[in-house]
Scaffold this motif. Structure first.
Motif, PDB file in Angstrom:
ATOM      1  N   SER A 155       0.855  -1.123  -0.160  1.00  0.00           N
ATOM      2  CA  SER A 155       0.057  -0.029  -0.015  1.00  0.00           C
ATOM      3  C   SER A 155       0.898   1.171   0.063  1.00  0.00           C
ATOM      4  O   SER A 155       1.540   1.377   0.851  1.00  0.00           O
ATOM      5  N   SER A 159       0.490   7.749  -2.493  1.00  0.00           N
ATOM      6  CA  SER A 159      -0.574   7.941  -3.547  1.00  0.00           C
ATOM      7  C   SER A 159      -2.020   7.117  -2.858  1.00  0.00           C
ATOM      8  O   SER A 159      -3.087   7.413  -3.723  1.00  0.00           O
ATOM      9  N   GLN A 161      -2.747   4.193  -3.012  1.00  0.00           N
ATOM     10  CA  GLN A 161      -3.210   3.172  -3.855  1.00  0.00           C
ATOM     11  C   GLN A 161      -2.767   1.749  -3.486  1.00  0.00           C
ATOM     12  O   GLN A 161      -1.398   1.595  -2.718  1.00  0.00           O
ATOM     13  N   SER A 162      -3.468   0.792  -3.734  1.00  0.00           N
ATOM     14  CA  SER A 162      -3.135  -0.632  -3.531  1.00  0.00           C
ATOM     15  C   SER A 162      -2.465  -1.329  -4.759  1.00  0.00           C
ATOM     16  O   SER A 162      -2.837  -1.178  -5.775  1.00  0.00           O
ATOM     17  N   VAL A 163      -0.987  -1.444  -4.694  1.00  0.00           N
ATOM     18  CA  VAL A 163      -0.342  -1.830  -6.019  1.00  0.00           C
ATOM     19  C   VAL A 163      -0.037  -3.387  -5.836  1.00  0.00           C
ATOM     20  O   VAL A 163       0.592  -3.843  -4.768  1.00  0.00           O
ATOM     21  N   THR A 176      -5.994  -1.645 -14.216  1.00  0.00           N
ATOM     22  CA  THR A 176      -5.776  -0.377 -13.211  1.00  0.00           C
ATOM     23  C   THR A 176      -7.502  -0.666 -12.835  1.00  0.00           C
ATOM     24  O   THR A 176      -8.250  -0.535 -13.817  1.00  0.00           O
ATOM     25  N   HIS A 178     -10.210   1.079  -9.575  1.00  0.00           N
ATOM     26  CA  HIS A 178     -10.203   2.342  -8.498  1.00  0.00           C
ATOM     27  C   HIS A 178      -9.386   2.106  -7.224  1.00  0.00           C
ATOM     28  O   HIS A 178      -9.512   0.983  -6.608  1.00  0.00           O
ATOM     29  N   ALA A 179      -8.352   2.781  -7.123  1.00  0.00           N
ATOM     30  CA  ALA A 179      -7.488   2.641  -6.162  1.00  0.00           C
ATOM     31  C   ALA A 179      -6.591   1.539  -6.210  1.00  0.00           C
ATOM     32  O   ALA A 179      -5.881   1.263  -4.931  1.00  0.00           O
ATOM     33  N   ARG A 180      -6.482   0.863  -7.348  1.00  0.00           N
ATOM     34  CA  ARG A 180      -5.928  -0.331  -7.296  1.00  0.00           C
ATOM     35  C   ARG A 180      -5.319  -0.188  -8.653  1.00  0.00           C
ATOM     36  O   ARG A 180      -5.701   0.047  -9.797  1.00  0.00           O
ATOM     37  N   VAL A 181      -3.772  -0.483  -8.768  1.00  0.00           N
ATOM     38  CA  VAL A 181      -2.962  -0.748  -9.999  1.00  0.00           C
ATOM     39  C   VAL A 181      -2.099  -1.845  -9.961  1.00  0.00           C
ATOM     40  O   VAL A 181      -1.636  -2.504  -8.760  1.00  0.00           O
ATOM     41  N   ARG A 218      -5.953  -0.682   2.971  1.00  0.00           N
ATOM     42  CA  ARG A 218      -6.888  -0.222   1.691  1.00  0.00           C
ATOM     43  C   ARG A 218      -6.538  -1.333   0.600  1.00  0.00           C
ATOM     44  O   ARG A 218      -7.110  -0.793  -0.806  1.00  0.00           O
TER      45      ARG A 218
END
Length: 381
Positions: A155, A159, A161-163, A176, A178-181, A218
């Motif tokens: 996390s 950003s 974002q959860s990567v 990709t 929402h909030a995840r890439v 997240r």
């Protein structure tokens, strides 16, 4: 679930969730599966995804995926011989050093030039991983066809974002949401340290341009990476009991810091998984109502999910073994109320001691063997 370009090919995925020392339960589940399989060398999970401590187990399996039985034996040796000092500094000097830094920051923050990064120093874990894992074996496993993909999640603090950091066959496309890439890369020990950096307890890790922490934070859809990587059925091994709704419990006394921290960690590690399982089941039910033509037009396919989770409360189990921790750690935890039953949830994430991890392995093994017929049907059919 949205179908990928290889939807007609059946791939089985394994999702290992986070939970610190609780991840020993996963080893018991894997031990039972290795015993049940007719061919103990063949990897039954070409897609492996992990988060936090589950990421470490996942990458360990990926490194040894050309011999599944050997992979499980490796995990058993590590977890059955665990002590806290293998994961974080538990000696008097190490605990005193971090404790004094926090106390100084709280009492005289204007004097202290560097703010404390974490409650515990997990440098020993980094050394353990460097010493015991050969990450280049992942490439060999992919080339041999023993592994399709490995993915771990961290996390990003900047950003939000959860990567999903992944590696695998070249045909896999990035995604990709929402909030995840997703990010294709060669996994390193630093990725594992980032994914397992429990907030407040362990320090964040810089990867490229950003600092990352525990991947369970997240993580809105823990099962999603396995689906994006091509899994048509997924075994999920949880780190906490999936309980039925129960009556509200009256609390007379004010919660301790440990009780609040344990509640927060349980929310991070457990709640999103339960919600995601319900979401997958609901989508599968909706897909069942569609005609084959409608499914094809919408590029949807059902995903079979089997969940194995502890049949007992792990905080209760931790309370029985918390005294096996080194005395400096016990002293630290006692000060915030983690040495009693109500605060034992926090201790359950930090109890890297063989008495507790061994009990978790036994519980995971027993829970899986109790459902052996169901597990084998899932893996073989």
């Amino acid at each position: 679930m949205t179908a990928g370009s290889e939807a007609k090919t059946s791939h089985t995925g394994l999702v290992l969730t986070g939970g610190g020392a609780r991840a020993a339960y996963q080893v018991g589940v894997l031990k039972a599966i290795a015993e049940l399989l007719p061919d103990k060398t063949r990897n039954p999970f070409p897609i492996i995804c992990g988060t936090s401590a589950g990421a470490i187990n996942a990458v360990s399996l990926a490194c040894y995926s050309r011999d599944f039985g050997q992979a499980v034996q490796y995990l058993r040796r590590v977890w059955e011989g665990f002590h806290a000092h293998h994961v974080y500094r538990s000696d008097p000097l190490g605990i005193a050093k971090t404790g004094a830094h926090w106390l100084g920051a709280l009492m005289a923050g204007w004097v202290v030039r560097s703010t404390p990064k974490s409650l515990l120093d997990n440098a020993p874990l980094r050394e353990l991983l460097k010493r015991t894992l050969t990450l280049s074996d992942i490439d060999a496993a992919v080339a041999d066809g023993a592994l399709r993909a490995i993915c771990i999640t961290a996390s990003g603090y900047a950003s939000g974002q959860s990567v999903n950091f992944y590696d695998g066959v070249e045909t896999i496309e990035s995604w990709t949401r929402h909030a995840r890439v997703s990010c294709r890369c060669k996994l390193s020990v630093e990725h594992l340290m980032a994914s397992s950096a429990i907030p407040f307890l362990f320090p964040a890790v810089r990867l490229n341009r950003e600092y990352f922490g525990d991947g369970s934070m997240r993580q809105l859809a823990p099962i999603s990476p396995a689906i994006h990587l091509g899994a048509s059925k997924i075994l999920v091994v949880g780190a906490g009991r999936i309980a039925e709704p129960s009556d509200r419990i009256r609390g007379e006394s004010y919660p301790s810091l440990a009780q609040i921290a344990g509640h927060a960690l349980s929310s991070i590690f457990l709640d999103s998984l339960n919600v995601d399982i319900e979401r997958v089941q609901r989508i599968n039910n909706t897909i069942d109502l569609l005609s084959p033509e409608a499914r094809a037009a919408a590029s949807l396919r059902p995903v079979e999910v089997l969940v194995i989770a502890p049949s007992q409360r792990l905080d209760t189990l931790a309370a029985r073994h918390v005294k096996s921790l080194p005395w400096p750690v016990r002293a630290l935890l006692r000060g915030i109320g983690a040495m009693n039953r109500k605060g034992s949830a926090l201790a359950s994430y930090l109890l890297f001691e063989q008495e507790y991890t061994g009990a978790l392995i036994d519980l995971g093994y027993a829970d899986t063997m109790e459902r052996s017929d169901e597990v084998m049907r899932f893996l073989i059919t």
